[in-house]
Write a protein that holds these residues in place. Structure first.
Motif, mmCIF file in Angstrom:
data_model
loop_
_atom_site.group_PDB
_atom_site.id
_atom_site.type_symbol
_atom_site.label_atom_id
_atom_site.label_comp_id
_atom_site.label_asym_id
_atom_site.label_seq_id
_atom_site.Cartn_x
_atom_site.Cartn_y
_atom_site.Cartn_z
ATOM 1 N N HIS A 44 1.079 -1.358 -0.131
ATOM 2 C CA HIS A 44 0.374 0.270 -0.373
ATOM 3 C C HIS A 44 0.901 1.250 -0.282
ATOM 4 O O HIS A 44 0.986 2.072 -0.370
ATOM 5 C CB HIS A 44 -1.209 -0.012 1.155
ATOM 6 C CG HIS A 44 -2.354 -0.948 1.494
ATOM 7 N ND1 HIS A 44 -3.311 -0.720 0.253
ATOM 8 C CD2 HIS A 44 -2.082 -1.803 1.756
ATOM 9 C CE1 HIS A 44 -4.067 -2.303 0.447
ATOM 10 N NE2 HIS A 44 -3.698 -2.420 1.664
ATOM 11 N N GLY A 48 2.374 3.161 -5.103
ATOM 12 C CA GLY A 48 1.635 4.353 -5.879
ATOM 13 C C GLY A 48 0.640 3.800 -5.916
ATOM 14 O O GLY A 48 0.001 4.892 -6.578
ATOM 15 N N LYS A 49 0.024 2.895 -5.099
ATOM 16 C CA LYS A 49 -1.821 2.979 -5.466
ATOM 17 C C LYS A 49 -2.055 4.003 -3.819
ATOM 18 O O LYS A 49 -1.710 4.364 -3.253
ATOM 19 C CB LYS A 49 -2.107 1.512 -3.864
ATOM 20 C CG LYS A 49 -2.018 0.477 -5.420
ATOM 21 C CD LYS A 49 -2.411 -0.787 -4.476
ATOM 22 C CE LYS A 49 -2.273 -1.709 -5.303
ATOM 23 N NZ LYS A 49 -2.888 -2.667 -4.757
ATOM 24 N N THR A 50 -3.369 5.019 -4.353
ATOM 25 C CA THR A 50 -4.018 5.561 -3.351
ATOM 26 C C THR A 50 -4.391 4.867 -2.164
ATOM 27 O O THR A 50 -5.775 4.029 -2.033
ATOM 28 C CB THR A 50 -5.155 6.392 -4.629
ATOM 29 O OG1 THR A 50 -4.484 6.967 -5.299
ATOM 30 C CG2 THR A 50 -5.893 7.610 -3.207
ATOM 31 N N VAL A 51 -4.450 5.725 -1.378
ATOM 32 C CA VAL A 51 -4.485 5.456 0.401
ATOM 33 C C VAL A 51 -5.508 5.744 0.559
ATOM 34 O O VAL A 51 -5.425 6.748 1.004
ATOM 35 C CB VAL A 51 -3.970 5.210 1.435
ATOM 36 C CG1 VAL A 51 -3.831 4.254 2.521
ATOM 37 C CG2 VAL A 51 -2.423 4.192 0.470
ATOM 38 N N ASP A 52 -6.685 5.110 0.611
ATOM 39 C CA ASP A 52 -8.537 5.304 1.240
ATOM 40 C C ASP A 52 -8.139 5.747 2.447
ATOM 41 O O ASP A 52 -7.092 5.173 3.728
ATOM 42 C CB ASP A 52 -9.209 5.211 1.101
ATOM 43 C CG ASP A 52 -9.825 3.394 1.301
ATOM 44 O OD1 ASP A 52 -8.825 3.304 2.189
ATOM 45 O OD2 ASP A 52 -10.923 2.916 0.318
#
Length: 199
Positions: A44, A48-52
């Motif tokens: 995560h 480069g993933k967007t983290v909510d």
């Protein structure tokens, strides 16, 4: 003496070193099951993933778990307790924000259910947003409070009219009870708004 990647490390490099040397080194220092924590953090934070917000909460919890495990070996010259305190502070702040947003959603849903003369709930949820103009925010808040006041006023007038002994009849009992129950629910919603403003 034997390192997969030499310092200075980025977070991604550090997590790669953990994974590479886990069985031979780190698995003897902390529980080996924590490898799943390392993989979760890498997945995560380093791809480069967007983290909510919900994922951020999980990552902070996993980070606390990892730091706590290493604290049994050493405090690393005071760096580890400081890091743990910062991560814990972030986790607490995120939890408080999530609770506040949830409370605002609940209050909004209650108001929508018991005040049909108000506009659609989605138009006036009091979510924190830095992209909404301040003037619009004031208008939204004013609209909600004005709607609450108007509804309370209408129900109160109806209740006091029904309490007049000369006006009470068998045919108006149902309407009186309905107004009284609706007012009780509305007061609960107002209390929720008051608590939110206080926070």
């Amino acid at each position: 003496q034997i390192l997969y990647l030499k310092p200075p490390w980025t977070l991604a490099n550090l997590l790669k070193c953990y994974k590479k040397h886990w069985m031979a080194v780190f698995g003897y220092v902390v529980p080996r099951s924590l490898l799943s924590t390392i993989e979760c953090l890498y997945k995560h934070l380093c791809t480069g993933k967007t983290v909510d917000s919900s994922t951020a909460g999980i990552l902070l919890q996993e980070s606390k778990k990892l730091l706590h495990a290493f604290s049994s070996r050493s405090d690393y010259n005071g760096v580890l307790p400081q890091a743990y305190a910062e991560v814990n502070k972030l986790h607490q702040t995120l939890t408080e924000v999530n609770i506040m947003v949830l409370s605002e959603n609940v209050v909004c849903e209650k108001m929508e259910a018991m005040t049909p003369n108000l506009q659609n709930c989605e138009e006036k949820k009091l979510h924190p947003s830095f992209h909404v103009a301040q003037e619009n925010r004031h208008q939204e808040i004013w609209s909600v409070l004005e709607g609450v006041w108007n509804t309370i006023n209408l129900y109160s007038i109806e209740i006091f009219q029904k309490l007049d002994p000369n006006a009470v009849t068998a045919t108006t009992k149902s309407s009186f009870e309905e107004a009284f129950l609706a007012l009780q629910k509305l007061l609960a919603a107002v209390n929720g708004i008051h608590e939110g403003i206080s926070r």
